[in-house]
Structures are given as structure tokens and as C-alpha cells.
Design a protein around this motif. Sequence first.
Motif, PDB file in Angstrom:
ATOM      1  N   ASN A 328      -0.013  -7.677   1.149  1.00 38.01           N
ATOM      2  CA  ASN A 328       0.445  -6.390   1.675  1.00 38.01           C
ATOM      3  C   ASN A 328       0.692  -5.380   0.557  1.00 38.01           C
ATOM      4  O   ASN A 328       0.421  -4.180   0.715  1.00 38.01           O
ATOM      5  CB  ASN A 328       1.722  -6.591   2.485  1.00 38.01           C
ATOM      6  CG  ASN A 328       1.481  -7.342   3.783  1.00 38.01           C
ATOM      7  OD1 ASN A 328       0.370  -7.349   4.303  1.00 38.01           O
ATOM      8  ND2 ASN A 328       2.512  -7.990   4.298  1.00 38.01           N
ATOM      9  N   ILE A 329       1.192  -5.841  -0.579  1.00 36.51           N
ATOM     10  CA  ILE A 329       1.416  -4.947  -1.716  1.00 36.51           C
ATOM     11  C   ILE A 329       0.089  -4.422  -2.249  1.00 36.51           C
ATOM     12  O   ILE A 329      -0.057  -3.222  -2.541  1.00 36.51           O
ATOM     13  CB  ILE A 329       2.203  -5.690  -2.820  1.00 36.51           C
ATOM     14  CG1 ILE A 329       3.629  -5.991  -2.342  1.00 36.51           C
ATOM     15  CG2 ILE A 329       2.240  -4.864  -4.102  1.00 36.51           C
ATOM     16  CD1 ILE A 329       4.426  -6.847  -3.304  1.00 36.51           C
ATOM     17  N   ALA A 330      -0.894  -5.307  -2.383  1.00 34.02           N
ATOM     18  CA  ALA A 330      -2.195  -4.886  -2.921  1.00 34.02           C
ATOM     19  C   ALA A 330      -2.908  -3.922  -1.988  1.00 34.02           C
ATOM     20  O   ALA A 330      -3.579  -2.985  -2.439  1.00 34.02           O
ATOM     21  CB  ALA A 330      -3.056  -6.113  -3.187  1.00 34.02           C
ATOM     22  N   ARG A 331      -2.795  -4.111  -0.705  1.00 40.22           N
ATOM     23  CA  ARG A 331      -3.456  -3.218   0.257  1.00 40.22           C
ATOM     24  C   ARG A 331      -2.720  -1.892   0.421  1.00 40.22           C
ATOM     25  O   ARG A 331      -3.352  -0.862   0.645  1.00 40.22           O
ATOM     26  CB  ARG A 331      -3.561  -3.915   1.612  1.00 40.22           C
ATOM     27  CG  ARG A 331      -4.535  -5.085   1.642  1.00 40.22           C
ATOM     28  CD  ARG A 331      -4.597  -5.698   3.029  1.00 40.22           C
ATOM     29  NE  ARG A 331      -5.567  -6.784   3.099  1.00 40.22           N
ATOM     30  CZ  ARG A 331      -5.812  -7.503   4.201  1.00 40.22           C
ATOM     31  NH1 ARG A 331      -5.146  -7.227   5.326  1.00 40.22           N
ATOM     32  NH2 ARG A 331      -6.706  -8.465   4.183  1.00 40.22           N
ATOM     33  N   GLY A 332      -1.402  -1.911   0.312  1.00 42.64           N
ATOM     34  CA  GLY A 332      -0.623  -0.708   0.565  1.00 42.64           C
ATOM     35  C   GLY A 332      -0.503   0.231  -0.609  1.00 42.64           C
ATOM     36  O   GLY A 332      -0.434   1.452  -0.434  1.00 42.64           O
ATOM     37  N   TRP A 333      -0.485  -0.309  -1.838  1.00 45.69           N
ATOM     38  CA  TRP A 333      -0.269   0.539  -3.022  1.00 45.69           C
ATOM     39  C   TRP A 333      -1.286   0.215  -4.119  1.00 45.69           C
ATOM     40  O   TRP A 333      -0.949  -0.425  -5.126  1.00 45.69           O
ATOM     41  CB  TRP A 333       1.145   0.333  -3.554  1.00 45.69           C
ATOM     42  CG  TRP A 333       2.222   0.682  -2.590  1.00 45.69           C
ATOM     43  CD1 TRP A 333       2.568   1.916  -2.147  1.00 45.69           C
ATOM     44  CD2 TRP A 333       3.125  -0.231  -1.945  1.00 45.69           C
ATOM     45  NE1 TRP A 333       3.617   1.860  -1.285  1.00 45.69           N
ATOM     46  CE2 TRP A 333       3.982   0.541  -1.137  1.00 45.69           C
ATOM     47  CE3 TRP A 333       3.296  -1.619  -1.974  1.00 45.69           C
ATOM     48  CZ2 TRP A 333       4.985  -0.037  -0.354  1.00 45.69           C
ATOM     49  CZ3 TRP A 333       4.289  -2.181  -1.202  1.00 45.69           C
ATOM     50  CH2 TRP A 333       5.117  -1.396  -0.400  1.00 45.69           C
ATOM     51  N   PRO A 334      -2.503   0.643  -3.981  1.00 43.94           N
ATOM     52  CA  PRO A 334      -3.476   0.395  -5.061  1.00 43.94           C
ATOM     53  C   PRO A 334      -3.178   1.185  -6.330  1.00 43.94           C
ATOM     54  O   PRO A 334      -3.687   0.844  -7.387  1.00 43.94           O
ATOM     55  CB  PRO A 334      -4.806   0.847  -4.428  1.00 43.94           C
ATOM     56  CG  PRO A 334      -4.411   1.816  -3.365  1.00 43.94           C
ATOM     57  CD  PRO A 334      -3.107   1.333  -2.829  1.00 43.94           C
ATOM     58  N   GLN A 335      -2.344   2.235  -6.220  1.00 41.56           N
ATOM     59  CA  GLN A 335      -2.006   3.042  -7.377  1.00 41.56           C
ATOM     60  C   GLN A 335      -0.770   2.523  -8.109  1.00 41.56           C
ATOM     61  O   GLN A 335      -0.265   3.166  -9.021  1.00 41.56           O
ATOM     62  CB  GLN A 335      -1.753   4.495  -6.954  1.00 41.56           C
ATOM     63  CG  GLN A 335      -0.405   4.762  -6.278  1.00 41.56           C
ATOM     64  CD  GLN A 335      -0.321   4.280  -4.852  1.00 41.56           C
ATOM     65  OE1 GLN A 335      -1.299   3.783  -4.305  1.00 41.56           O
ATOM     66  NE2 GLN A 335       0.842   4.424  -4.218  1.00 41.56           N
ATOM     67  N   LEU A 336      -0.272   1.350  -7.757  1.00 43.11           N
ATOM     68  CA  LEU A 336       0.962   0.814  -8.323  1.00 43.11           C
ATOM     69  C   LEU A 336       0.828   0.617  -9.835  1.00 43.11           C
ATOM     70  O   LEU A 336      -0.169   0.074 -10.318  1.00 43.11           O
ATOM     71  CB  LEU A 336       1.290  -0.518  -7.654  1.00 43.11           C
ATOM     72  CG  LEU A 336       2.761  -0.938  -7.568  1.00 43.11           C
ATOM     73  CD1 LEU A 336       3.549   0.053  -6.749  1.00 43.11           C
ATOM     74  CD2 LEU A 336       2.870  -2.327  -6.970  1.00 43.11           C
ATOM     75  N   THR A 337       1.860   1.044 -10.587  1.00 43.59           N
ATOM     76  CA  THR A 337       1.863   0.892 -12.042  1.00 43.59           C
ATOM     77  C   THR A 337       2.940  -0.072 -12.529  1.00 43.59           C
ATOM     78  O   THR A 337       2.808  -0.632 -13.611  1.00 43.59           O
ATOM     79  CB  THR A 337       2.077   2.253 -12.726  1.00 43.59           C
ATOM     80  OG1 THR A 337       3.321   2.827 -12.281  1.00 43.59           O
ATOM     81  CG2 THR A 337       0.933   3.203 -12.401  1.00 43.59           C
ATOM     82  N   GLN A 338       4.020  -0.265 -11.746  1.00 40.67           N
ATOM     83  CA  GLN A 338       5.086  -1.182 -12.131  1.00 40.67           C
ATOM     84  C   GLN A 338       5.428  -2.066 -10.942  1.00 40.67           C
ATOM     85  O   GLN A 338       5.627  -1.571  -9.827  1.00 40.67           O
ATOM     86  CB  GLN A 338       6.337  -0.417 -12.581  1.00 40.67           C
ATOM     87  CG  GLN A 338       6.114   0.465 -13.790  1.00 40.67           C
ATOM     88  CD  GLN A 338       7.384   1.150 -14.244  1.00 40.67           C
ATOM     89  OE1 GLN A 338       8.484   0.776 -13.847  1.00 40.67           O
ATOM     90  NE2 GLN A 338       7.242   2.155 -15.092  1.00 40.67           N
ATOM     91  N   LEU A 339       5.500  -3.374 -11.192  1.00 43.98           N
ATOM     92  CA  LEU A 339       5.740  -4.322 -10.107  1.00 43.98           C
ATOM     93  C   LEU A 339       6.589  -5.475 -10.614  1.00 43.98           C
ATOM     94  O   LEU A 339       6.376  -5.981 -11.724  1.00 43.98           O
ATOM     95  CB  LEU A 339       4.414  -4.857  -9.555  1.00 43.98           C
ATOM     96  CG  LEU A 339       4.504  -5.931  -8.468  1.00 43.98           C
ATOM     97  CD1 LEU A 339       5.164  -5.374  -7.211  1.00 43.98           C
ATOM     98  CD2 LEU A 339       3.140  -6.512  -8.149  1.00 43.98           C
ATOM     99  N   ALA A 340       7.577  -5.870  -9.794  1.00 51.27           N
ATOM    100  CA  ALA A 340       8.411  -7.034 -10.079  1.00 51.27           C
ATOM    101  C   ALA A 340       8.499  -7.871  -8.810  1.00 51.27           C
ATOM    102  O   ALA A 340       9.041  -7.420  -7.795  1.00 51.27           O
ATOM    103  CB  ALA A 340       9.806  -6.606 -10.533  1.00 51.27           C
TER     104      ALA A 340
END
Length: 465
Positions: A328-340
Amino acid sequence: GWVCFCVCFGRNAAHLNTFLSLQAKRQDAAREELRNYITSLEQQLEKQQTLLSPTGQSLLSTAKQGGLVPKLDNSFIVEPNLPEEVAAAFRPTSACLVDNQDEEKPASAVKEDPGSQLSQLLLLAGSSGTPASAEKSEGTFSKEDTAWVCVFLYLGTADLFRIGRVCKQWRRLTRVPKLWRHISLDRAGITCKVLAGMSNWCTEIHSIRMDGILPRKVKPDEGIVDFFKEERAAMEDGLACLLKRSGRTVQCISITDCSFTVTHRVLWAVSCSCPNLTEFVYISEEFPATPESIWSLSVGCPKIKSLRIPPVHLTEKSEEFGDDCLENIARGWPQLTQLAVGGPSLSLEGFRILASGCPRLEVLELDRCAALNEPVVRALCKLGLRGLRRLDLFMTRISPEAIMTFVGACPRLESVSIHIGISDYFGNPRDPTSKAGYRDAVQQLNDLAANPPYNKILQINASYG
């Protein structure tokens, strides 16, 4: 007797006439001085206006038409080369009703430095309105009120609550929405009613931080079961009311260690009210994020670039965070730069989906995940993660070969921080064999960190239990 009376009356009348004539002269002199002062201000304003750039002149004319430029008797002069962020502060907000109109204007989302007092002075002293929560009978902002508000800009949320109880004047001044752009609630006695009441004046919120909000104390005649039923998710209604009023201006939300007063359902409330959210932190031991709540957050807040939802401890609920959450994270926010993220249920397949779906990741934090070896890291680097700048591992084992693969495959990598303990390697930390094996594993990492180029990138903290 009549002679004495006439003499005394004549002397008093003469003194009275002299006093009145002197008083009239003083008033004439004061009026003349005031006229000269206003004339000098007009000349100075014309001189300043001639120095403005074409853009500044257009901004000044627009502000004049809107009635937002201070009058001359307030002795405020517009600075030359007016910056854009100050010009943006000219626009009326819900806290400032221009020309005593009751219609509410849209709030400005421009970040404003507390030290830039010019925009605050122009907004408060130049307008004729009052705060949204203040009564009309309380009057407008004076120069003294403006000075107090400029001081209040440097106070935090708890201090604003305290000084609001001092007097009616300060209570009115602390209701200015610009003072509540950054809300920080740290282990304070905040209730749902307080949050709902804050929505009356908090209409321009930029960031909300809730850390360690504790529930109320148990009443003497109240059972533990009834207490938990009443206090479970007790803060969510108030927070939802606050976000509903100013959600479009909120850019950052951080909710950490709030026990059972805030559950994962808050992600649904955030998704319904904060479409411009860019940073979101949710760390809860009792109610970690679920796949459904992450999906709703991705639908309602598609602009998020920094997401932190790691587990606090390894519990049965933390094991629910699995590969479907990473999907769900990969599909929802492809522009993500910081992830924990983290959890023992995350597998190689979930990390592959994440690496291919978020190719712009620059900061990755993994908490309490399965061991990372060289084949796993090589597969992840082939799918993505080549833009990593920082890698933080908490309670997650990693081999020296995997670190070498990360450094070789990520040319922009600047920092690799490893935080481990003996319980991450062995089930019985007190066993002498386990202690010896842990010392060998830590020694291998330290030997790698002593050699270049790893000595500038690798930081190891092995003091955890």
C-alpha cells in the motif's frame, strides 16, 4: 463688603481669562504640530512609494484598494522592495475581518518567520478587525496589542495556554490564529473538549505534534474496565474536529506514544481533512498502523513525502504489519523520500515491492526487521534504493557483506547507522555462548568500520540489551 467682593471677583475672572487663553494657545500649537507631523509622514510615504519596484507598486496599490495599508495616524510606513511572503501576509484571514465584515477569508499557508514583525504589525495594526473568537465589543487591536502579539509569537503552545488565563486582554490576543500555526502538545493534560475548543481559533495550523498524551486518572468509584472503555480513542473526536477546521493548511502531523487515547483510526481522520499533508509520523505501541488505515491515508493524503510508522516493541499487534502494508505504501506514495517501517512479518517480497515502487527514497529506517544478508540487499539494490543517502537500522541484524553491498550499490550513501543488542542475535542473552557469539559479530562490524571508506559512513551502537 460689596467692594471687597467686586475686587476678588475681578481678580479671579482675570486669572480665568488668562488660563483659558493659555490653554487655547497650547491646543493650537498641538494641532499645528500634529499637522506638520502628518505632512512629513505623507512626504515620507510618497518618497518610499517612488523607490518601490513595479511589482512593489502594484502590491501597494492592491493593498490600498483592499484597505489593508495602515493609516498615517498609526505611523506605519511600507518598506521598499516588499518581499513576497510579507505581501502574502497582507491578505485577510479568518482572524482578520477587514472593514468590519463578517465574511471569512481563506487562510494563507505561507510559512512566516516569527522574527519578521513587519507583516504582523501590518496585519494587526493596519486592519480594523478582531479575532474570530473575540467579541466585537472588545474593540480592535491597538499598538500595545500589536506589541504583545509580536512577543507571543516566540511562545510555545503550553505557554500560550498559560498566559491566556492571566487577563481578558491576553486571552483575546492569544486567540490570534497566526500564534497557533505550530501546535506542540507534550504530556499535557489535554482533553477532547480542549482540542475541540481550539478549533474555534486554530484555523491556520501548519504542524501538529502530540507526544506522550496521557489519559485522565481513574476515578475512585470507577472500575478499570469502564475506564478503558471510556478513555479508548478519547482524543480522536477532538483531533478530528481540529483537523476539519484547518486541515487544508496542515503540512506535518506527528503522533507518538499516546497510549490508548489515540488509535490507528486517526489515520482515517487525517485522510479526510489533510489533502496537503507532506510529513506524517505515527508511532503507537497499543495500536500500530494497519493495512486498511495506510490505504486510506494514501488515498486522502497523496502528497506525503516523509512517512514514519515504525513499531515500538515486538508484540502480537506489531506482527500485523506485513507485506501488504509495504504494498500500500509503494502504490500510494511513489514520490516518497523518507520512510520508517518495521516488524518481524516483513519479508523479501514486501521489500522488493517497496524498492520498485518508491525509487526516490533517500532515507530508510528499518526497525526490528528480519536479518539482512548480502543476497537480500543485492536484490533490493537491483530494483531500486540506489538514491539512498541515509540508512538507519534499529534492532535489525545486518552482515558486513550486506553493508559493503549497500555502499557499493548506493553512490550517494552518506550514513549507515546500526543500533543492535544481544537479544537481536540470540534468544538467551545470559548464556555465555550467546555473549561470545555476540562479541564476535560486533567485532566484525567494528573491523569494517575501521577501514576506509566505511570509517566515514558507518556508525555502530551495540550497547542495547
